[in-house]
Scaffold this motif. Structure first.
Motif, PDB file in Angstrom:
ATOM      1  N   LEU A 257       0.833  -1.203   0.000  1.00 19.25           N
ATOM      2  CA  LEU A 257       0.000   0.000   0.000  1.00 19.25           C
ATOM      3  C   LEU A 257       0.865   1.248   0.000  1.00 19.25           C
ATOM      4  N   GLU A 258       1.864   1.267   0.854  1.00 23.37           N
ATOM      5  CA  GLU A 258       2.768   2.415   0.901  1.00 23.37           C
ATOM      6  C   GLU A 258       3.478   2.612  -0.435  1.00 23.37           C
ATOM      7  N   GLY A 259       3.890   1.514  -1.071  1.00 23.76           N
ATOM      8  CA  GLY A 259       4.551   1.613  -2.373  1.00 23.76           C
ATOM      9  C   GLY A 259       3.646   2.190  -3.435  1.00 23.76           C
TER      10      GLY A 259
ATOM     11  N   ALA B 194      -6.022  -3.579   6.796  1.00 27.88           N
ATOM     12  CA  ALA B 194      -6.880  -3.550   7.982  1.00 27.88           C
ATOM     13  C   ALA B 194      -6.946  -4.931   8.624  1.00 27.88           C
ATOM     14  N   GLN B 195      -6.968  -5.965   7.801  1.00 25.38           N
ATOM     15  CA  GLN B 195      -6.976  -7.337   8.328  1.00 25.38           C
ATOM     16  C   GLN B 195      -5.665  -7.655   9.048  1.00 25.38           C
ATOM     17  N   GLU B 196      -4.594  -7.014   8.609  1.00 22.55           N
ATOM     18  CA  GLU B 196      -3.307  -7.174   9.294  1.00 22.55           C
ATOM     19  C   GLU B 196      -3.220  -6.318  10.561  1.00 22.55           C
ATOM     20  N   GLY B 197      -4.212  -5.450  10.762  1.00 28.18           N
ATOM     21  CA  GLY B 197      -4.205  -4.575  11.924  1.00 28.18           C
ATOM     22  C   GLY B 197      -3.305  -3.365  11.767  1.00 28.18           C
ATOM     23  N   ARG B 198      -2.997  -2.993  10.518  1.00 24.81           N
ATOM     24  CA  ARG B 198      -2.063  -1.892  10.265  1.00 24.81           C
ATOM     25  C   ARG B 198      -2.760  -0.590   9.903  1.00 24.81           C
ATOM     26  N   VAL B 199      -4.020  -0.623   9.515  1.00 24.20           N
ATOM     27  CA  VAL B 199      -4.780   0.612   9.254  1.00 24.20           C
ATOM     28  C   VAL B 199      -6.116   0.520   9.975  1.00 24.20           C
TER      29      VAL B 199
ATOM     30  N   SER C 257      -3.954   5.261   9.546  1.00 25.32           N
ATOM     31  CA  SER C 257      -3.732   4.502  10.770  1.00 25.32           C
ATOM     32  C   SER C 257      -4.582   5.003  11.940  1.00 25.32           C
ATOM     33  N   GLY C 258      -5.180   6.184  11.761  1.00 23.18           N
ATOM     34  CA  GLY C 258      -6.070   6.722  12.804  1.00 23.18           C
ATOM     35  C   GLY C 258      -5.297   7.274  13.971  1.00 23.18           C
TER      36      GLY C 258
ATOM     37  N   VAL D  29       1.874  11.732   5.637  1.00 19.05           N
ATOM     38  CA  VAL D  29       0.680  12.319   6.265  1.00 19.05           C
ATOM     39  C   VAL D  29      -0.557  11.484   5.941  1.00 19.05           C
ATOM     40  N   THR D  30      -0.654  11.023   4.697  1.00 21.76           N
ATOM     41  CA  THR D  30      -1.789  10.201   4.279  1.00 21.76           C
ATOM     42  C   THR D  30      -1.814   8.883   5.036  1.00 21.76           C
TER      43      THR D  30
END
Length: 205
Positions: free
Chosen positions: A110-112, A158-163, A204-205, A198-199
């Motif tokens: 996602l970051e890439g 989100a399933q990985e708990g990262r966002v 990540s909230g 920033v995005t």
């Protein structure tokens, strides 16, 4: 025994059936090569001098073809720039898909994708390009494809708990697209990367 003229048969097929296909394939490849050369030359000229200064004569000279030939491919400068932009968008989407489909954690992919998208917007933006393209180019399709790609990666992250999972992935994908579009107004090599950070913080909230 019936005599069959050599020129009328080849590998069991009429010779006349083979030649037109070879000819058409060759002509088709040549036309595609010329079209790509026109788009490449136009993009280079527009990047150097601005798209509003382009003329068909300049493009023909840079491509190495006559103006009459150029007009067989495109009716005017704007149609060339629109065709170039459409090619650029599709190439960019393909690069993003390759990044998204790499192995590894979803958040890294996602970051890439976010970084490549922001970098592309920052690198290719030109005010005059926008003035020309927005009159013609329909960006709804490509933006939808980008949003769907981001939605998939956000959902996996989100399933990985990262966002964050309290906001639908589709809404977060739309947020990313619009947030990173601001990269076109930034200056400096590190500006788009900071915008990505920033995005990601927002995700990540």
């Amino acid at each position: 025994r019936q005599h069959v003229p050599v020129k009328t048969m080849c590998l069991g097929r009429p010779y006349s059936d083979l030649v037109p296909k070879l000819w058409q394939d060759t002509i088709g490849a040549h036309r595609e090569h010329v079209r790509e050369a026109i788009l490449d030359a136009s993009a280079e000229l527009a990047g150097a001098h601005g798209p509003l200064s382009l003329t068909m004569s300049q493009i023909a000279e840079a491509t190495g073809i006559g103006r009459a030939t150029l007009y067989k491919y495109f009716p005017d400068v704007e149609s060339i720039l629109v065709a170039w932009h459409e090619r650029h968008v599709q190439d960019h989407l393909e690069r993003l898909r390759k990044i998204a489909d790499k192995p590894g954690h979803a958040i890294v992919r996602l970051e890439g994708v976010l970084e490549e998208y922001a970098r592309s917007v920052h690198r290719t933006h030109h005010r005059d390009f926008g003035a020309v393209l927005h009159r013609h180019a329909d960006m709804a399709g490509p933006q939808r494809q980008l949003a769907e790609l981001l939605e998939r990666l956000i959902d996996e992250s989100a399933q990985e708990g990262r966002v964050r999972s309290d906001v639908p992935a589709r809404e977060l994908a739309t947020y990313c697209v619009h947030a990173l579009a601001a990269s076109r107004h930034l200056r400096g090599s590190g500006a788009s990367r900071r915008l990505v950070d920033v995005t990601l913080d927002g995700l990540s909230g």
